[in-house]
Design a protein around this motif. Sequence first.
Motif, short mmCIF file in Angstrom:
data_model
loop_
_atom_site.label_atom_id
_atom_site.label_comp_id
_atom_site.label_asym_id
_atom_site.label_seq_id
_atom_site.Cartn_x
_atom_site.Cartn_y
_atom_site.Cartn_z
N ILE A 1 0.85 -1.18 0.00
CA ILE A 1 0.00 0.00 0.00
C ILE A 1 0.89 1.24 0.00
CG2 ILE A 1 -1.78 1.29 1.26
CD1 ILE A 1 -2.74 -1.41 0.10
N LEU A 2 0.58 2.17 -0.92
CA LEU A 2 1.39 3.37 -1.08
C LEU A 2 0.59 4.61 -0.72
CD1 LEU A 2 2.92 2.51 -4.58
CD2 LEU A 2 3.95 2.11 -2.35
N GLY B 1 -7.56 3.83 -6.49
CA GLY B 1 -7.11 4.13 -5.13
C GLY B 1 -8.30 4.13 -4.19
N PHE B 2 -8.03 4.29 -2.93
CA PHE B 2 -9.10 4.34 -1.94
C PHE B 2 -8.69 5.28 -0.83
CE2 PHE B 2 -6.99 1.74 1.29
CZ PHE B 2 -6.06 1.05 0.52
N TRP C 1 -5.64 9.43 0.69
CA TRP C 1 -5.59 8.44 -0.39
C TRP C 1 -4.52 7.38 -0.15
CZ3 TRP C 1 -9.09 7.74 -4.07
CH2 TRP C 1 -9.98 8.79 -4.34
N ARG C 2 -4.87 6.15 -0.50
CA ARG C 2 -3.95 5.02 -0.48
C ARG C 2 -4.10 4.26 -1.80
NH1 ARG C 2 -2.39 7.56 3.22
NH2 ARG C 2 -2.09 6.90 5.36
N PHE C 3 -3.02 3.61 -2.22
CA PHE C 3 -3.00 2.93 -3.50
C PHE C 3 -2.28 1.60 -3.37
CE2 PHE C 3 -2.90 7.48 -3.91
CZ PHE C 3 -3.87 7.75 -4.86
#
Length: 69
Positions: free
Chosen positions: A8-9, A36-37, A43-45
């Motif tokens: 997770i980035l 993303g979410f 935001w996380r990707f």
Amino acid sequence: MSDRSDEILTIDEVAAYLKAGKRTVYRLAASGKLPGFKLGGTWRFRRGDLDQWIATRINKKVDDSEGAE
């Protein structure tokens, strides 16, 4: 052992990974163009989703250039 595609980035890491500005990454994510979410408002990707998104963009460009002939 973790799979790198499940990593997770953050938006900063994605901007560095894509060599793009944070504003560009945010704009693409907010418009739903970049997978993303949000987690707690930030935001996380998933790296694997980004790799797949890049691959589809590359394939789309190839398809577009083939249709231009």
